[in-house]
Design a protein around this motif. Structure first.
Motif, PDB file in Angstrom:
ATOM      1  N   VAL A   4     -65.166 -10.812   9.997  1.00  0.00           N
ATOM      2  CA  VAL A   4     -66.572 -11.130   9.720  1.00  0.00           C
ATOM      3  C   VAL A   4     -67.415 -11.017  10.984  1.00  0.00           C
ATOM      4  N   LEU A   5     -68.565 -10.363  10.839  1.00  0.00           N
ATOM      5  CA  LEU A   5     -69.572 -10.288  11.899  1.00  0.00           C
ATOM      6  C   LEU A   5     -70.749 -11.164  11.506  1.00  0.00           C
ATOM      7  N   ILE A   6     -71.144 -12.078  12.383  1.00  0.00           N
ATOM      8  CA  ILE A   6     -72.312 -12.922  12.154  1.00  0.00           C
ATOM      9  C   ILE A   6     -73.486 -12.346  12.935  1.00  0.00           C
ATOM     10  N   VAL A   7     -74.559 -12.012  12.239  1.00  0.00           N
ATOM     11  CA  VAL A   7     -75.766 -11.476  12.873  1.00  0.00           C
ATOM     12  C   VAL A   7     -76.853 -12.532  12.754  1.00  0.00           C
ATOM     13  N   GLU A   8     -77.143 -13.197  13.867  1.00  0.00           N
ATOM     14  CA  GLU A   8     -78.062 -14.341  13.870  1.00  0.00           C
ATOM     15  C   GLU A   8     -78.567 -14.534  15.297  1.00  0.00           C
ATOM     16  N   ASP A   9     -79.900 -14.594  15.479  1.00  0.00           N
ATOM     17  CA  ASP A   9     -80.424 -14.678  16.839  1.00  0.00           C
ATOM     18  C   ASP A   9     -80.425 -16.091  17.404  1.00  0.00           C
ATOM     19  N   ASP A  10     -80.257 -17.103  16.572  1.00  0.00           N
ATOM     20  CA  ASP A  10     -80.205 -18.484  17.041  1.00  0.00           C
ATOM     21  C   ASP A  10     -78.739 -18.857  17.276  1.00  0.00           C
ATOM     22  N   PRO A  11     -78.339 -19.084  18.533  1.00  0.00           N
ATOM     23  CA  PRO A  11     -76.923 -19.356  18.808  1.00  0.00           C
ATOM     24  C   PRO A  11     -76.394 -20.618  18.134  1.00  0.00           C
ATOM     25  N   MET A  12     -77.237 -21.633  17.959  1.00  0.00           N
ATOM     26  CA  MET A  12     -76.790 -22.861  17.304  1.00  0.00           C
ATOM     27  C   MET A  12     -76.517 -22.622  15.821  1.00  0.00           C
ATOM     28  N   VAL A  13     -77.375 -21.839  15.177  1.00  0.00           N
ATOM     29  CA  VAL A  13     -77.165 -21.508  13.767  1.00  0.00           C
ATOM     30  C   VAL A  13     -75.934 -20.620  13.622  1.00  0.00           C
ATOM     31  N   ALA A  14     -75.784 -19.670  14.533  1.00  0.00           N
ATOM     32  CA  ALA A  14     -74.615 -18.795  14.499  1.00  0.00           C
ATOM     33  C   ALA A  14     -73.325 -19.601  14.621  1.00  0.00           C
ATOM     34  N   GLU A  15     -73.323 -20.589  15.500  1.00  0.00           N
ATOM     35  CA  GLU A  15     -72.139 -21.420  15.680  1.00  0.00           C
ATOM     36  C   GLU A  15     -71.859 -22.261  14.438  1.00  0.00           C
ATOM     37  N   MET A  16     -72.916 -22.743  13.782  1.00  0.00           N
ATOM     38  CA  MET A  16     -72.729 -23.504  12.547  1.00  0.00           C
ATOM     39  C   MET A  16     -72.149 -22.605  11.456  1.00  0.00           C
ATOM     40  N   ASN A  17     -72.667 -21.385  11.352  1.00  0.00           N
ATOM     41  CA  ASN A  17     -72.130 -20.454  10.360  1.00  0.00           C
ATOM     42  C   ASN A  17     -70.665 -20.134  10.650  1.00  0.00           C
ATOM     43  N   ARG A  18     -70.328 -20.021  11.925  1.00  0.00           N
ATOM     44  CA  ARG A  18     -68.925 -19.787  12.288  1.00  0.00           C
ATOM     45  C   ARG A  18     -68.070 -20.995  11.906  1.00  0.00           C
ATOM     46  N   PHE A  19     -68.569 -22.184  12.152  1.00  0.00           N
ATOM     47  CA  PHE A  19     -67.845 -23.410  11.791  1.00  0.00           C
ATOM     48  C   PHE A  19     -67.569 -23.444  10.290  1.00  0.00           C
ATOM     49  N   TYR A  20     -68.593 -23.150   9.500  1.00  0.00           N
ATOM     50  CA  TYR A  20     -68.420 -23.105   8.043  1.00  0.00           C
ATOM     51  C   TYR A  20     -67.408 -22.027   7.649  1.00  0.00           C
TER      52      TYR A  20
END
Length: 235
Positions: A4-20
């Motif tokens: 999975v590749l996460i494309v998100e410019d907000d690092p905090m949101v990206a990290e939350m999506n990775r956690f999920y």
């Protein structure tokens, strides 16, 4: 494992999506791209099965990245995770073949359901050379379009269904019986049998009847291909 590749410019949101993401079996976090430009570079050099794509980014709209991905014909699926809730964005995303669209903020349950449904679709298409109509329907029907999504079968409760389904998911064998699920949940065998029979009628499970040493028939169940996608609407 689905890369999975996460494309998100907000690092905090990206990290939350990775956690999920890492809480759902069958997926592996491959990389994070803070911009569409970086996403294109990563997609060009590494195979990804799924992209979690934000649409509102500072440098470029995610819809332009989505269109570019489709133009290059990369074999990758996309789930949009975005605050964009306007009709135009949603329509353009759907026209470019996204498999799901989550509007921020969302609950983990909705995120999990999207990934589980995608995982089932991925496994079914990977393992089968052709599909019958029922299997195709299970792939193409959206949870929101299922009339029974908000209405359980008569006599079912969501709490009991969840407990039984969790036991089914935790079972170690390919098939299971009502006695085995009853033992792991503490729910009576009669009640478990009613739920398993109902799930079979809903095409979530299939049942085989065998005979024990004393000739008494034993009903054993297994989850059908696409069954997890169907049950997600009820949980």
């Amino acid at each position: 494992m689905i890369n999975v590749l996460i494309v998100e410019d907000d690092p905090m949101v990206a990290e939350m999506n990775r956690f999920y993401l890492e809480k759902v079996d069958g997926f592996r976090f491959g990389a994070w791209a803070p911009s569409p430009e970086e996403a294109l570079k990563l997609l060009d050099r590494e195979p990804f099965g799924l992209v979690l794509l934000d649409l509102y980014m500072k440098q470029e709209n995610g819809l332009e990245l989505l269109a570019e991905m489709r133009q290059r014909e990369w074999p990758v699926d996309v789930i949009v995770i975005s605050a964009a809730s306007d009709k135009g964005s949603i329509q353009r995303a759907l026209q470019n073949g996204v498999v799901d669209y989550l509007i921020k903020p969302f609950e983990f349950g909705r995120f999990r359901d999207a990934l589980v449904a995608y995982r089932e679709r991925h496994l079914l298409l990977r393992d089968r050379s052709s599909l019958d109509q029922a299997e195709l329907d299970a792939l193409t029907r959206r949870t929101a379009e299922t009339p029974s999504a908000a209405q359980l079968p008569k006599g079912f409760t969501r709490q009991t269904l969840r407990a039984i389904w969790q036991a089914i998911e935790a079972s170690t064998g390919e098939s299971f019986s009502s006695e085995e699920i009853s033992a792991s949940t503490g729910i009576s065998r009669v009640s478990v049998g009613k739920y398993l029979s109902g799930l079979a009628e809903m095409n979530v499970l299939e049942m085989d009847q065998t005979y024990g040493t004393i000739g008494r028939p034993v009903q054993r169940y297994r989850v059908v291909a696409g069954g997890r996608s169907l049950i997600a609407a009820y949980l």
